[in-house]
Write an enzyme that holds these catalytic residues in place. Structure first.
Site, PDB file in Angstrom:
ATOM      1  N   THR A 135      -0.732 -12.568  78.585  1.00 44.65           N
ATOM      2  CA  THR A 135       0.408 -13.058  77.805  1.00 44.65           C
ATOM      3  C   THR A 135       1.189 -11.871  77.279  1.00 44.65           C
ATOM      4  OG1 THR A 135       1.191 -14.178  75.808  1.00 44.65           O
ATOM      5  CG2 THR A 135      -1.077 -13.408  75.732  1.00 44.65           C
ATOM      6  N   ASP A 137       2.812 -11.970  74.743  1.00 42.68           N
ATOM      7  CA  ASP A 137       2.767 -12.032  73.277  1.00 42.68           C
ATOM      8  C   ASP A 137       1.678 -11.127  72.692  1.00 42.68           C
ATOM      9  OD1 ASP A 137       4.654 -13.980  73.707  1.00 42.68           O
ATOM     10  OD2 ASP A 137       3.324 -15.655  73.260  1.00 42.68           O
ATOM     11  N   ARG A 179       6.391 -15.383  70.168  1.00 41.11           N
ATOM     12  CA  ARG A 179       5.842 -16.510  69.415  1.00 41.11           C
ATOM     13  C   ARG A 179       5.438 -16.129  68.004  1.00 41.11           C
ATOM     14  NH1 ARG A 179       5.760 -21.321  71.994  1.00 41.11           N
ATOM     15  NH2 ARG A 179       5.178 -21.131  74.162  1.00 41.11           N
TER      16      ARG A 179
HETATM   17  O1  F6P Z   1       4.172 -17.163  75.547  1.00 46.30           O
HETATM   18  C1  F6P Z   1       5.037 -16.327  76.225  1.00 46.30           C
HETATM   19  C2  F6P Z   1       6.466 -16.589  75.851  1.00 46.30           C
HETATM   20  O2  F6P Z   1       7.280 -15.650  76.502  1.00 46.30           O
HETATM   21  C3  F6P Z   1       6.762 -16.637  74.355  1.00 46.30           C
HETATM   22  O3  F6P Z   1       6.888 -15.363  73.821  1.00 46.30           O
HETATM   23  C4  F6P Z   1       8.003 -17.469  74.323  1.00 46.30           C
HETATM   24  O4  F6P Z   1       8.164 -18.127  73.079  1.00 46.30           O
HETATM   25  C5  F6P Z   1       7.751 -18.465  75.399  1.00 46.30           C
HETATM   26  O5  F6P Z   1       6.846 -17.874  76.307  1.00 46.30           O
HETATM   27  C6  F6P Z   1       8.969 -18.943  76.152  1.00 46.30           C
HETATM   28  O6  F6P Z   1       8.515 -19.894  77.051  1.00 46.30           O
HETATM   29  P1  F6P Z   1       9.329 -20.579  78.199  1.00 46.30           P
HETATM   30  O7  F6P Z   1       9.470 -19.610  79.319  1.00 46.30           O
HETATM   31  O8  F6P Z   1       8.492 -21.748  78.566  1.00 46.30           O
HETATM   32  O9  F6P Z   1      10.658 -20.926  77.626  1.00 46.30           O
END
Ligand code: F6P
Length: 404
Positions: A135, A137, A179
């Site tokens: 991740t 994050d 996040r």
């Molecule tokens: O969990 C990884 C992440 O990049 C977060 O930092 C972000 O909030 C989210 O995914 C965005 O997700 P998606 O690509 O589903 O919009």
């Protein structure tokens, strides 16, 4: 040793750097042991629907060589589907039927906390599977592939924005993914030498941000022979104010895992600064003193927010993530062979494969705020009154945790 002839590879959650190296690490190591690997496409959605697929892609030597490890994203595809939430009482049987159909004995699954919780779930259902942490994050207990790539991209974006900020004498707010943890905003922000970094772990006091911005920005413009200055703020998407309220746009909705989509922290920061700039008489005087003031048109410096969004996790993978992805992907094969289902490969160091129960690894890890005071003493602002760095010394006698 478990008898495994074919491994299915799943990537799940948000894509990021290093995942293709994980896939290559799994398939090449498996190949060297005479084990086949197959892609289960599009995360857990693909796993649920595997039984209906006509065929799957086998990662033989030729197919694997077509995957570029230094590119971010995942050849296996992604979705944000949590198996336990699928409204089908027979979902686990359906998954087992799919695995049986393609003679897949075990799974390597790469993803973050939600993905990991499904690894725990599937393992409890009797499906042999191991987890490779992923991740951007960086909020798992272990390092996760994708973090370093995202940090480097954030650092480059924030640094690059200085040229346009300087040209227009603007304050630039860069809102980044992450996040509820500020790891990537913090490390990317320091990497860019941003002036201010706002992270979820530290509630933001906007008066403090404003004062730091005003002093720093005004000082820069005044000292510049061409009257040029900027101020860069890197803000994580999950920040809160002093009352602990999250500062995001409620209208963004929820994702398939059921999490609130976080967006709007950059806009919120911009509005807070604009409000203060407009009511500050010293700003009008500053604009006049520096020859920028144009009545009715340009009375206060501009604040702009930039939201790179998915740009922080796409494009290239850092070399670090390719290294980490390759070795943890390969190690996952050995973990499966050892029958260590429900575990995560934490790292490979020398000949040691470190692993831990996935249920533990997925517990959220935030930024250790005791480190922030050190950066504050170096001049970075974190939206709070700078604190003293209360250092302690510890002599290293053995292995130290090394994740970013
Ligand atoms: O969990 C990884 C992440 O990049 C977060 O930092 C972000 O909030 C989210 O995914 C965005 O997700 P998606 O690509 O589903 O919009």
């Amino acid at each position: 040793m478990a008898s495994i002839k074919r491994i299915g590879i799943i990537t799940s959650g948000g894509d990021c750097g290093g995942l293709n190296a994980v896939i290559k690490g799994v398939s090449r190591e498996a190949f060297s042991l005479g084990i086949e690997t197959a892609v289960i496409p599009n995360g857990y959605a693909g796993l649920y629907n595997l039984v209906d697929l006509e065929n799957v892609v086998f990662l033989n030597a030729e197919r694997v060589s077509k995957i570029e490890a230094s590119l971010a994203g995942s050849e296996a595809g992604h979705s944000r589907v949590k198996i336990s939430k699928i409204a089908d009482p027979k979902k686990y049987d359906r998954i087992k039927d799919g695995l049986k159909k393609f003679n897949i004995d075990a799974l390597v699954i790469s993803g973050g906390d939600d993905t990991g919780s499904v690894v725990v779930d599937l393992s409890a259902q009797g499906i042999p599977c191991v987890h490779v942490p992923k991740t951007m994050d960086l909020d798992l207990q272990s390092y996760s592939v994708g973090g370093d790539s995202a940090i480097n991209r954030i650092a480059v974006f924030a640094r690059d924005l200085k040229t346009t900020g300087l040209s227009h004498n603007r304050v630039v707010v860069v809102e980044v993914f992450g996040r509820y943890s500020g790891h990537t905003a913090l490390r990317g922000g320091i990497g860019a030498e941003a002036d201010c970094i706002l992270i979820p772990e530290i509630p933001v006091d906007f008066d403090i941000v404003y004062d730091h911005m005003k002093t720093t920005y005004i000082g820069r413009v005044k000292r510049s022979d061409v009257k040029s200055g900027t101020y860069i703020i890197v803000v994580a998407e999950g920040i809160t104010n002093a009352s602990g309220e999250m500062l995001y746009d409620e209208s963004a909705g929820v994702d398939a895992f059921g999490h609130k989509k976080l967006a709007g922290s950059g806009k919120f920061v911009r509005q807070q600064l604009e409000k203060r700039l407009k009511r500050d008489p010293e700003i009008t005087q500053f604009m006049k003193d520096t020859g920028m003031y144009a009545p009715g048109v340009y009375e206060v410096p501009e604040v702009r927010e930039v939201v790179p969004g998915h740009l922080v996790r796409c494009g290239n993978s850092s070399a670090y993530d390719v290294n980490f992805g390759y070795k943890t992907g390969a190690a996952a094969v050995y973990l499966l062979l050892e029958g260590k289902t429900g575990n995560t490969v934490v790292d490979v160091d020398g000949r040691k494969i470190y692993f831990e129960a996935t249920s533990e690894v997925i517990k959220r890890r935030g930024v250790d705020v005791s480190e922030i005071a050190l950066y504050e003493s170096l001049g970075f602002n974190f939206g709070r009154k700078p604190e003293k760095f209360n250092r302690v010394f510890e002599e290293v006698t053995g292995a130290v945790p090394r994740h970013l």
